[in-house]
Write a protein that holds these residues in place. Sequence first.
Motif, PDB file in Angstrom:
ATOM      1  N   GLU A  56       0.826  -1.197   0.000  1.00 44.32           N
ATOM      2  CA  GLU A  56       0.000   0.000   0.000  1.00 44.32           C
ATOM      3  C   GLU A  56       0.867   1.256   0.000  1.00 44.32           C
ATOM      4  N   GLU A  57       1.963   1.204   0.749  1.00 44.52           N
ATOM      5  CA  GLU A  57       2.875   2.340   0.748  1.00 44.52           C
ATOM      6  C   GLU A  57       3.501   2.519  -0.638  1.00 44.52           C
ATOM      7  N   TYR A  58       3.772   1.382  -1.287  1.00 48.17           N
ATOM      8  CA  TYR A  58       4.331   1.461  -2.631  1.00 48.17           C
ATOM      9  C   TYR A  58       3.338   2.076  -3.613  1.00 48.17           C
ATOM     10  N   GLU A  59       2.040   1.732  -3.441  1.00 50.40           N
ATOM     11  CA  GLU A  59       1.024   2.268  -4.324  1.00 50.40           C
ATOM     12  C   GLU A  59       0.867   3.776  -4.168  1.00 50.40           C
ATOM     13  N   LYS A  60       1.144   4.284  -2.958  1.00 47.29           N
ATOM     14  CA  LYS A  60       1.046   5.721  -2.751  1.00 47.29           C
ATOM     15  C   LYS A  60       2.110   6.484  -3.537  1.00 47.29           C
ATOM     16  N   LYS A  61       3.182   5.815  -3.899  1.00 46.47           N
ATOM     17  CA  LYS A  61       4.280   6.450  -4.614  1.00 46.47           C
ATOM     18  C   LYS A  61       4.237   6.179  -6.119  1.00 46.47           C
ATOM     19  N   LEU A  62       3.127   5.667  -6.611  1.00 46.22           N
ATOM     20  CA  LEU A  62       3.035   5.387  -8.034  1.00 46.22           C
ATOM     21  C   LEU A  62       3.069   6.681  -8.849  1.00 46.22           C
ATOM     22  N   GLN A  63       3.642   6.572 -10.021  1.00 46.94           N
ATOM     23  CA  GLN A  63       3.674   7.707 -10.930  1.00 46.94           C
ATOM     24  C   GLN A  63       2.295   7.907 -11.572  1.00 46.94           C
ATOM     25  N   ARG A  64       2.164   9.044 -12.250  1.00 46.18           N
ATOM     26  CA  ARG A  64       0.874   9.362 -12.830  1.00 46.18           C
ATOM     27  C   ARG A  64       0.477   8.346 -13.903  1.00 46.18           C
ATOM     28  N   TYR A  65       1.426   7.940 -14.743  1.00 43.00           N
ATOM     29  CA  TYR A  65       1.102   6.980 -15.787  1.00 43.00           C
ATOM     30  C   TYR A  65       0.763   5.616 -15.208  1.00 43.00           C
ATOM     31  N   GLU A  66       1.258   5.317 -13.989  1.00 36.30           N
ATOM     32  CA  GLU A  66       0.923   4.048 -13.348  1.00 36.30           C
ATOM     33  C   GLU A  66      -0.485   4.075 -12.758  1.00 36.30           C
ATOM     34  N   THR A  67      -0.885   5.200 -12.189  1.00 30.31           N
ATOM     35  CA  THR A  67      -2.254   5.313 -11.670  1.00 30.31           C
ATOM     36  C   THR A  67      -3.276   5.373 -12.816  1.00 30.31           C
ATOM     37  N   ASP A  68      -2.891   5.925 -13.973  1.00 32.16           N
ATOM     38  CA  ASP A  68      -3.807   5.964 -15.119  1.00 32.16           C
ATOM     39  C   ASP A  68      -4.096   4.580 -15.676  1.00 32.16           C
ATOM     40  N   HIS A  69      -3.267   3.591 -15.282  1.00 32.31           N
ATOM     41  CA  HIS A  69      -3.509   2.233 -15.768  1.00 32.31           C
ATOM     42  C   HIS A  69      -4.809   1.669 -15.209  1.00 32.31           C
ATOM     43  N   PHE A  70      -5.281   2.186 -14.086  1.00 28.83           N
ATOM     44  CA  PHE A  70      -6.545   1.712 -13.513  1.00 28.83           C
ATOM     45  C   PHE A  70      -7.762   2.273 -14.248  1.00 28.83           C
ATOM     46  N   LEU A  71      -7.567   3.247 -15.146  1.00 29.25           N
ATOM     47  CA  LEU A  71      -8.682   3.835 -15.874  1.00 29.25           C
ATOM     48  C   LEU A  71      -9.148   2.902 -16.976  1.00 29.25           C
TER      49      LEU A  71
END
Length: 320
Positions: A56-71
Motif C-alpha cells: 500500500e505504501e508502494y502504491e502511494k508512490k506510483l507515478q501518474r502513468y501508473e495510476t492511469d492504468h486503472f482507468l
Amino acid sequence: MEECAHGGCLMELCIQLSITMLGKQLIQNNLFEIGVPKLKKLIRYIKSKRGSFQEEEYEKKLQRYETDHFLEPFAGLTPEYMEMIIQFGFVTLFVASFPLAPLFALLNNIIEIRLDAKKFVAELRRPDAARGKDIGIWYNILRGVAKVAVIVNAFVISFTSDFIPRLVYQYMYSPDGSMHSFVNHTLSYFNVSHFQNGTAPLEPFHLGFHVDICRYKDYREPPWSLTPYEISKEFWAVLAARLAFVVVFQNVVMLMSDVVDWIIPDIPKDISLQIYKEKILMMDLFMKEEQGKTRIEDSCKETSTLTRSRSMSHTACKNY
C-alpha cells in the motif's frame, strides 16, 4: 393491429418519441455515461488491490502513468458517433409528429458535452492522437438519413393525419368551402342485413330500437349502389392527393436544402482566409528555401572555380 383514431396516429407517435427522447436519450444514456466507467474503474482497482502495508505504501508512490492504468481503456469514437447518428435519426425522421424532439436533443447534447469532457479527462485513458480531415463515412450516413427523413416526414404528414382529406373535402366536395359535414363525408354506409353468419351483434336491440343502416369510417360505395362496398372514387381522390403532397413536399424541401447549402459555405470565410494566408506563407517559405539552395550551389561553384584557378597558377609557378 388497431387502426388510427379519427384524428390520425400522430398522437401515439408523439407519445412514443417523447418517451424515447426523454427516457432513453436524456436520462438512460447520460446515466450510463457516468455510471459504467466509474463501475469498471472500481472493479479494476479492487482486482489489483494488494493487502500488505508495504505494498500500500508502494502504491502511494506510483507515478501518474501508473495510476492511469486503472482507468478504462479508450474504445474509439464509434460508440460516440453511433449515439449521435441514432439521436439525429429520431430528431429528423419523425419531427413532424414530435416538434419538441430538437429541443430535447439540444438539452441532451449540452449535458453530453460536459459528461464526455469529464469522461475523457478523468475516467478514460488518454487516447492516441490521430489527425483527421473530416468525420469520414459518418458524413455520408448523416446525409442519407437527412434525405430519408424528408420522405418519411412527407408520408407521416400525408398518411397518418387528416390534413390531406380535409383539404380534399374543402376544395372538392364542400358545397360552401367550409368543413361542415366533413365527418359525414368520411363515413360509409352498411346494411345490417348483410352481416355474415356469426358476425352480427348478439343483442341487436340493446339500443332500444331497430337499426337498419350503420356508419363506419371508410370511403366505400353504399349498399344500394351498383357496386356495394367497393372502394369509392373519393378514396382514389384522397390517395392521389396524398401521393401528390409527398412528391411536392419532397422536391420543395430538397430545393430549400440545396439553396441553404449554396448560401452557407462549408468553410467559414475567416477560416478560408486563414487557409489562404497559410498557403501564401508556405509558398514564400518554399521560394526562400529554393533561393537559399540556389545561392549555396552558386557559392559552391564559385569556390570550386577559384580553387581550380589557384591550383593551376600554383602549378605554373612551380614549373617556372
